[in-house]
Design a protein around this motif. Structure first.
Motif, PDB file in Angstrom:
ATOM      1  N   MET A 102      11.984  14.245  23.877  1.00  0.00           N
ATOM      2  CA  MET A 102      11.179  14.860  22.830  1.00  0.00           C
ATOM      3  C   MET A 102      12.082  15.614  21.854  1.00  0.00           C
ATOM      4  O   MET A 102      13.081  16.214  22.245  1.00  0.00           O
ATOM      5  N   SER A 103      11.708  15.571  20.577  1.00  0.00           N
ATOM      6  CA  SER A 103      12.533  16.197  19.554  1.00  0.00           C
ATOM      7  C   SER A 103      11.842  17.412  18.951  1.00  0.00           C
ATOM      8  O   SER A 103      10.626  17.586  19.063  1.00  0.00           O
ATOM      9  N   TYR A 104      12.644  18.251  18.302  1.00  0.00           N
ATOM     10  CA  TYR A 104      12.164  19.436  17.601  1.00  0.00           C
ATOM     11  C   TYR A 104      12.551  19.303  16.135  1.00  0.00           C
ATOM     12  O   TYR A 104      13.644  18.827  15.817  1.00  0.00           O
ATOM     13  N   LEU A 105      11.668  19.745  15.252  1.00  0.00           N
ATOM     14  CA  LEU A 105      11.921  19.639  13.823  1.00  0.00           C
ATOM     15  C   LEU A 105      12.051  21.028  13.226  1.00  0.00           C
ATOM     16  O   LEU A 105      11.136  21.853  13.344  1.00  0.00           O
ATOM     17  N   PHE A 106      13.199  21.307  12.595  1.00  0.00           N
ATOM     18  CA  PHE A 106      13.441  22.562  11.901  1.00  0.00           C
ATOM     19  C   PHE A 106      13.493  22.266  10.404  1.00  0.00           C
ATOM     20  O   PHE A 106      14.308  21.450   9.959  1.00  0.00           O
ATOM     21  N   VAL A 107      12.645  22.921   9.620  1.00  0.00           N
ATOM     22  CA  VAL A 107      12.615  22.708   8.171  1.00  0.00           C
ATOM     23  C   VAL A 107      12.815  24.051   7.478  1.00  0.00           C
ATOM     24  O   VAL A 107      11.987  24.954   7.602  1.00  0.00           O
ATOM     25  N   SER A 108      13.922  24.188   6.767  1.00  0.00           N
ATOM     26  CA  SER A 108      14.252  25.467   6.135  1.00  0.00           C
ATOM     27  C   SER A 108      14.550  25.351   4.648  1.00  0.00           C
ATOM     28  O   SER A 108      14.860  26.343   4.013  1.00  0.00           O
ATOM     29  N   SER A 109      14.463  24.149   4.079  1.00  0.00           N
ATOM     30  CA  SER A 109      14.777  23.962   2.660  1.00  0.00           C
ATOM     31  C   SER A 109      13.594  24.407   1.801  1.00  0.00           C
ATOM     32  O   SER A 109      12.468  23.894   1.941  1.00  0.00           O
ATOM     33  N   HIS A 110      13.842  25.370   0.920  1.00  0.00           N
ATOM     34  CA  HIS A 110      12.798  25.866   0.022  1.00  0.00           C
ATOM     35  C   HIS A 110      12.261  24.723  -0.831  1.00  0.00           C
ATOM     36  O   HIS A 110      13.014  23.966  -1.429  1.00  0.00           O
ATOM     37  N   GLY A 111      10.931  24.572  -0.844  1.00  0.00           N
ATOM     38  CA  GLY A 111      10.322  23.523  -1.637  1.00  0.00           C
ATOM     39  C   GLY A 111      10.081  22.230  -0.886  1.00  0.00           C
ATOM     40  O   GLY A 111       9.496  21.292  -1.446  1.00  0.00           O
ATOM     41  N   ALA A 112      10.490  22.151   0.363  1.00  0.00           N
ATOM     42  CA  ALA A 112      10.250  20.942   1.154  1.00  0.00           C
ATOM     43  C   ALA A 112       8.778  20.863   1.553  1.00  0.00           C
ATOM     44  O   ALA A 112       8.057  21.872   1.541  1.00  0.00           O
ATOM     45  N   SER A 113       8.330  19.687   1.902  1.00  0.00           N
ATOM     46  CA  SER A 113       6.958  19.502   2.375  1.00  0.00           C
ATOM     47  C   SER A 113       6.962  18.612   3.605  1.00  0.00           C
ATOM     48  O   SER A 113       7.830  17.750   3.766  1.00  0.00           O
ATOM     49  N   ILE A 114       5.964  18.839   4.480  1.00  0.00           N
ATOM     50  CA  ILE A 114       5.838  18.064   5.711  1.00  0.00           C
ATOM     51  C   ILE A 114       4.493  17.345   5.670  1.00  0.00           C
ATOM     52  O   ILE A 114       3.449  17.965   5.470  1.00  0.00           O
ATOM     53  N   ASN A 115       4.543  16.031   5.855  1.00  0.00           N
ATOM     54  CA  ASN A 115       3.352  15.202   5.728  1.00  0.00           C
ATOM     55  C   ASN A 115       3.208  14.282   6.934  1.00  0.00           C
ATOM     56  O   ASN A 115       4.127  14.161   7.757  1.00  0.00           O
ATOM     57  N   TYR A 116       2.047  13.644   7.014  1.00  0.00           N
ATOM     58  CA  TYR A 116       1.802  12.646   8.053  1.00  0.00           C
ATOM     59  C   TYR A 116       1.511  11.308   7.383  1.00  0.00           C
ATOM     60  O   TYR A 116       0.695  11.233   6.452  1.00  0.00           O
ATOM     61  N   ASP A 117       2.207  10.258   7.858  1.00  0.00           N
ATOM     62  CA  ASP A 117       2.005   8.945   7.251  1.00  0.00           C
ATOM     63  C   ASP A 117       2.248   7.860   8.295  1.00  0.00           C
ATOM     64  O   ASP A 117       3.364   7.728   8.819  1.00  0.00           O
ATOM     65  N   ALA A 118       1.208   7.118   8.593  1.00  0.00           N
ATOM     66  CA  ALA A 118       1.319   5.953   9.475  1.00  0.00           C
ATOM     67  C   ALA A 118       2.034   6.270  10.788  1.00  0.00           C
ATOM     68  O   ALA A 118       3.000   5.603  11.176  1.00  0.00           O
ATOM     69  N   ASN A 119       1.562   7.324  11.472  1.00  0.00           N
ATOM     70  CA  ASN A 119       2.081   7.718  12.785  1.00  0.00           C
ATOM     71  C   ASN A 119       3.473   8.353  12.743  1.00  0.00           C
ATOM     72  O   ASN A 119       4.143   8.468  13.756  1.00  0.00           O
ATOM     73  N   TYR A 120       3.911   8.774  11.560  1.00  0.00           N
ATOM     74  CA  TYR A 120       5.193   9.460  11.409  1.00  0.00           C
ATOM     75  C   TYR A 120       4.978  10.836  10.785  1.00  0.00           C
ATOM     76  O   TYR A 120       4.123  11.001   9.904  1.00  0.00           O
ATOM     77  N   ILE A 121       5.750  11.812  11.250  1.00  0.00           N
ATOM     78  CA  ILE A 121       5.859  13.092  10.553  1.00  0.00           C
ATOM     79  C   ILE A 121       6.983  12.915   9.534  1.00  0.00           C
ATOM     80  O   ILE A 121       8.114  12.563   9.906  1.00  0.00           O
ATOM     81  N   VAL A 122       6.664  13.138   8.261  1.00  0.00           N
ATOM     82  CA  VAL A 122       7.606  12.863   7.177  1.00  0.00           C
ATOM     83  C   VAL A 122       7.944  14.154   6.448  1.00  0.00           C
ATOM     84  O   VAL A 122       7.044  14.897   6.036  1.00  0.00           O
TER      85      VAL A 122
END
Length: 333
Positions: free
Chosen positions: A1-21
């Motif tokens: 299992m993986s962990y996602l760290f997002v720290s870039s100002h202005g980034a966005s997290i979406n869901y598309d076709a069974n993927y976290i994008v």
């Protein structure tokens, strides 16, 4: 299992076709299959869509929110793993000998591991900390005869003061460190410790929930309003092994510098810059994926994340049996 760290100002997290994008501007920078993701950590001004949140809740993916400087705000989690019977057993053990026996075991393991790491750092830096190790050993030796958890934690505090004094002797001179400080962290070293402990606690919090345990029903630490006490309990044996070792490696390996921090008179404390946070998070995630063989009941190497998971399994077994001796903390050699 993986962990996602997002720290870039202005980034966005979406869901598309069974993927976290993860998108940055018009560019997609990460695609992670939702089935392989265990948690998301969001720092700074990062957007996450409602569709993505819904899928995370559906798949039991916890989402934790932090400020750009690493201050923890809160978390979003699913209730899909609640196990009422196990939580009843957990709560019922509060008035038995279970908490005292568990505290003795965990804290003895913690102090032993701190001593081992201090010896390692002293050898690599060619410094003398024998006086401090003696103080730690004296506290360790007294724990077994304790009759109250408050006594155990008193000796833990004595050992911790000696341990952090040792780290202050061994850390690179660029970083002034005079002992542990919190809220706010009074120096760069403490800033990284606080951030690392916060992230680690949230990982353990999620793993406790996944096993149907209540993170707020603790055994070792005193109950605090809105504080996940059991997560604090289970973090004790991992603090030095994961976070302290990580911070020492970053500093003494010259991977991070005081220029990667900022402080303001109007906001007391030291905080990581955007670049410093990126360095820290990459190092932390790499550390958690490192395979080690620290558990005495398995004969193979497991990553730190897998090892914590295995330890939570052991805790669940101990709670179900009402027997604290089932749980063995990591014991470095």
């Amino acid at each position: 299992m993986s962990y996602l760290f997002v720290s870039s100002h202005g980034a966005s997290i979406n869901y598309d076709a069974n993927y976290i994008v993860v998108n940055y501007g018009k560019q997609s920078v990460r695609h992670i299959p939702v089935e392989t993701l265990e948690a998301i950590y969001i720092f700074s001004s990062v957007q996450i869509t409602s569709q993505c949140v819904t899928q995370c809740l559906r798949h039991g993916i916890n989402i934790s929110y932090y400020s750009a400087g690493g201050s923890y705000f809160g978390r979003l989690h699913s209730t899909g793993h609640v196990n009422v019977q196990r939580q009843r057993q957990q709560a019922a053990l509060a008035d038995t000998s279970f908490p005292l026996e568990l505290s003795k075991s965990v804290i003895r393991g913690k102090i032993h591991n701190q001593e081992v790491l201090l010896r390692r750092y002293a050898r690599s830096e060619e410094k003398d900390v024998k006086d401090l190790i003696l103080r730690m050993r004296q506290s360790l030796d007294k724990i077994e005869s304790c009759t109250m958890i408050s006594e155990v934690m008193g000796y833990e505090g004595n050992a911790a003061r000696a341990y952090f004094e040792g780290l202050s002797r061994l850390v690179h001179p660029e970083f002034a460190f005079q002992g542990r400080s919190r809220r706010p962290p009074k120096d760069e070293f403490n800033s990284m410790l606080s951030l690392g402990y916060s992230i680690l606690m949230n990982e353990i919090y999620g793993k406790l929930e996944n096993k149907g345990l209540n993170p707020y029903f603790g055994f070792i630490h005193s109950d605090k309003e809105k504080h996940p006490t059991l997560a604090s309990d289970m973090m004790e044996e991992w603090r030095a092994t994961i976070v302290d070792a990580l911070v020492m490696s970053l500093i003494n390996g010259h991977e991070i510098h005081t220029e990667h921090f900022w402080h303001d008179r109007d906001k007391p404390g030291y905080y990581l810059t955007k670049e410093g946070l990126t360095i820290f998070l990459k190092k932390y995630d790499k550390k958690m994926q490192k395979a080690v063989q620290y558990l005495d009941y398995i004969d193979y190497a497991a990553t730190f994340r897998q090892s914590i998971d295995l330890q939570i399994n052991e805790l669940a077994k101990a709670i179900e049996e009402g027997d604290a001796s089932i749980y063995h903390p990591i014991w470095l050699r």
